[in-house]
Design a protein around this motif. Structure first.
Motif, PDB file in Angstrom:
ATOM      1  N   THR A   1       0.817  -1.208   0.000  1.00  0.00           N
ATOM      2  CA  THR A   1       0.000   0.000   0.000  1.00  0.00           C
ATOM      3  C   THR A   1       0.853   1.261   0.000  1.00  0.00           C
ATOM      4  O   THR A   1       2.075   1.222   0.143  1.00  0.00           O
ATOM      5  N   LEU A   2       0.168   2.370  -0.128  1.00  0.00           N
ATOM      6  CA  LEU A   2       0.730   3.700   0.069  1.00  0.00           C
ATOM      7  C   LEU A   2      -0.181   4.398   1.064  1.00  0.00           C
ATOM      8  O   LEU A   2      -1.411   4.332   0.932  1.00  0.00           O
ATOM      9  N   THR A   3       0.400   5.058   2.060  1.00  0.00           N
ATOM     10  CA  THR A   3      -0.397   5.656   3.121  1.00  0.00           C
ATOM     11  C   THR A   3      -0.100   7.144   3.251  1.00  0.00           C
ATOM     12  O   THR A   3       1.058   7.554   3.335  1.00  0.00           O
ATOM     13  N   ARG A   4      -1.163   7.928   3.272  1.00  0.00           N
ATOM     14  CA  ARG A   4      -1.025   9.381   3.480  1.00  0.00           C
ATOM     15  C   ARG A   4      -1.564   9.742   4.857  1.00  0.00           C
ATOM     16  O   ARG A   4      -2.675   9.355   5.214  1.00  0.00           O
ATOM     17  N   ILE A   5      -0.797  10.486   5.609  1.00  0.00           N
ATOM     18  CA  ILE A   5      -1.194  10.919   6.943  1.00  0.00           C
ATOM     19  C   ILE A   5      -1.812  12.314   6.852  1.00  0.00           C
ATOM     20  O   ILE A   5      -1.227  13.232   6.275  1.00  0.00           O
ATOM     21  N   ASP A   6      -3.004  12.453   7.432  1.00  0.00           N
ATOM     22  CA  ASP A   6      -3.712  13.731   7.412  1.00  0.00           C
ATOM     23  C   ASP A   6      -3.786  14.262   5.976  1.00  0.00           C
ATOM     24  O   ASP A   6      -4.149  13.529   5.064  1.00  0.00           O
ATOM     25  N   ASN A   7      -3.389  15.501   5.770  1.00  0.00           N
ATOM     26  CA  ASN A   7      -3.475  16.106   4.437  1.00  0.00           C
ATOM     27  C   ASN A   7      -2.110  16.307   3.795  1.00  0.00           C
ATOM     28  O   ASN A   7      -1.910  17.230   3.001  1.00  0.00           O
ATOM     29  N   GLU A   8      -1.167  15.436   4.150  1.00  0.00           N
ATOM     30  CA  GLU A   8       0.147  15.515   3.518  1.00  0.00           C
ATOM     31  C   GLU A   8       0.007  15.370   2.004  1.00  0.00           C
ATOM     32  O   GLU A   8      -0.880  14.689   1.512  1.00  0.00           O
ATOM     33  N   GLU A   9       0.910  15.992   1.279  1.00  0.00           N
ATOM     34  CA  GLU A   9       0.861  15.909  -0.177  1.00  0.00           C
ATOM     35  C   GLU A   9       1.378  14.568  -0.683  1.00  0.00           C
ATOM     36  O   GLU A   9       0.996  14.118  -1.757  1.00  0.00           O
ATOM     37  N   HIS A  10       2.259  13.929   0.080  1.00  0.00           N
ATOM     38  CA  HIS A  10       2.880  12.697  -0.394  1.00  0.00           C
ATOM     39  C   HIS A  10       2.344  11.487   0.365  1.00  0.00           C
ATOM     40  O   HIS A  10       1.796  11.598   1.463  1.00  0.00           O
ATOM     41  N   PHE A  11       2.506  10.325  -0.264  1.00  0.00           N
ATOM     42  CA  PHE A  11       2.149   9.050   0.347  1.00  0.00           C
ATOM     43  C   PHE A  11       3.417   8.349   0.828  1.00  0.00           C
ATOM     44  O   PHE A  11       4.456   8.393   0.174  1.00  0.00           O
ATOM     45  N   HIS A  12       3.310   7.675   1.956  1.00  0.00           N
ATOM     46  CA  HIS A  12       4.407   6.874   2.482  1.00  0.00           C
ATOM     47  C   HIS A  12       4.287   5.439   1.963  1.00  0.00           C
ATOM     48  O   HIS A  12       3.186   4.866   1.981  1.00  0.00           O
ATOM     49  N   PRO A  13       5.380   4.820   1.518  1.00  0.00           N
ATOM     50  CA  PRO A  13       5.328   3.389   1.184  1.00  0.00           C
ATOM     51  C   PRO A  13       4.958   2.609   2.439  1.00  0.00           C
ATOM     52  O   PRO A  13       5.429   2.939   3.538  1.00  0.00           O
TER      53      PRO A  13
END
Length: 279
Positions: A195-207
């Motif tokens: 998956t890819l996970t975005r925290i709150d309204n961050e612009e980027h996704f975390h692997p």
């Protein structure tokens, strides 16, 4: 110009349920032109893109009709209802399987017969030979067939939820995870995912590697949790998980060290696949 004014000035509309905003739906939106609007007939059962989540997948304004408020209308009443909200209406775009009105008794032929403007009907859309429907996507998700579901959607399937406290075992004995309480969305089959996970309204996704299912190796409770591969994040309120691929079934392990070894294997699989996507 306000959204309300833009909608009122729209001369072309696409009508449908539009749960998923998938590849087939996008074919309708391509016909909207400069003054178009998406009209959602919301049954309340949308669970791929529930409620206003549809707005993430089009630049056109979206106007919502609640199905319960209009399901009693006949064809003439439905058209009159549309004209009240869209006084400049010249063109209606629908899919080949569009039905409306009481008992879904009317279709695009009734629109063509009664509407003085243009009614454009979009034919069936297929991806790799498979007809694109929201019900098909739901079935693929329930089977863990994420790659096919994503190909039919035209984007990665994503869920959004509030961050909640987990059982506390992960960071101490396994790997650190964040836990989500997810409402409204259909959840994929129980198991482990790239998956890819975005925290709150961050612009980027975390692997990330995400788990959905009952924690059979620990307390047996149901969980939606995700491990961020690029390190810890100071979490606050919510997160979005975007699904890339299915890794494995949900399995019970008799010892936590066995589970940790498997989690490390899952992490390596996810790293390899996400690395390939960057190339």
């Amino acid at each position: 110009m306000s959204t309300a004014t833009t909608i009122k000035n729209s001369d072309t509309i696409a009508i449908g349920g539009f749960d998923g905003m998938h590849v087939g739906h996008q074919h309708l939106f391509r016909e909207l032109g400069d003054n178009g609007c998406v009209v959602v007939i919301d049954s309340g059962y949308a669970n791929i893109t529930p409620k206003r989540n549809r707005e993430k997948f089009t630049h056109y304004p979206i106007f919502y009709f609640t199905l319960e408020d209009i399901r009693h209308l006949d064809a003439a009443g439905f058209l009159e209802h549309l004209k009240e909200h869209f006084p400049k209406l010249k063109k209606i775009v629908v899919g080949y399987d569009f039905h409306f009105g009481k008992d879904r008794a009317y279709n695009y032929d009734d629109l063509k017969e009664m509407f003085e403007g243009e009614v454009l009907v979009i034919d069936e859309v297929k991806v790799n030979g498979e007809s694109v429907h929201s019900r098909t996507i739901r079935k693929k998700l329930s089977h863990g067939d994420i790659k096919t579901a994503n190909s039919l959607l035209g984007h990665n399937y994503s869920i959004h939820g509030e961050l909640i406290k987990g059982q506390g075992i992960g960071a101490k004995e396994l790997v650190a995870t964040i836990n989500l309480h997810v409402r409204d969305y259909i959840l994929p089959k129980e198991g482990v995912y790239v998956t890819l996970t975005r925290i709150d309204n961050e612009e980027h996704f975390h692997p990330s590697v995400s788990f959905i299912g009952h924690r059979m190796s620990t307390d047996g409770t149901f969980a939606v949790e995700t491990h961020l591969l690029d390190g810890q994040v100071q979490c606050s309120e919510n997160a979005t998980i975007s699904f890339v691929d299915f890794i494995r079934e949900n399995i019970k392990y008799d010892a936590l060290d066995e589970l940790k070894k498997q989690i490390n294997k899952d992490i390596n699989i996810a790293k390899r696949e996400l690395k390939m996507l960057e190339l």
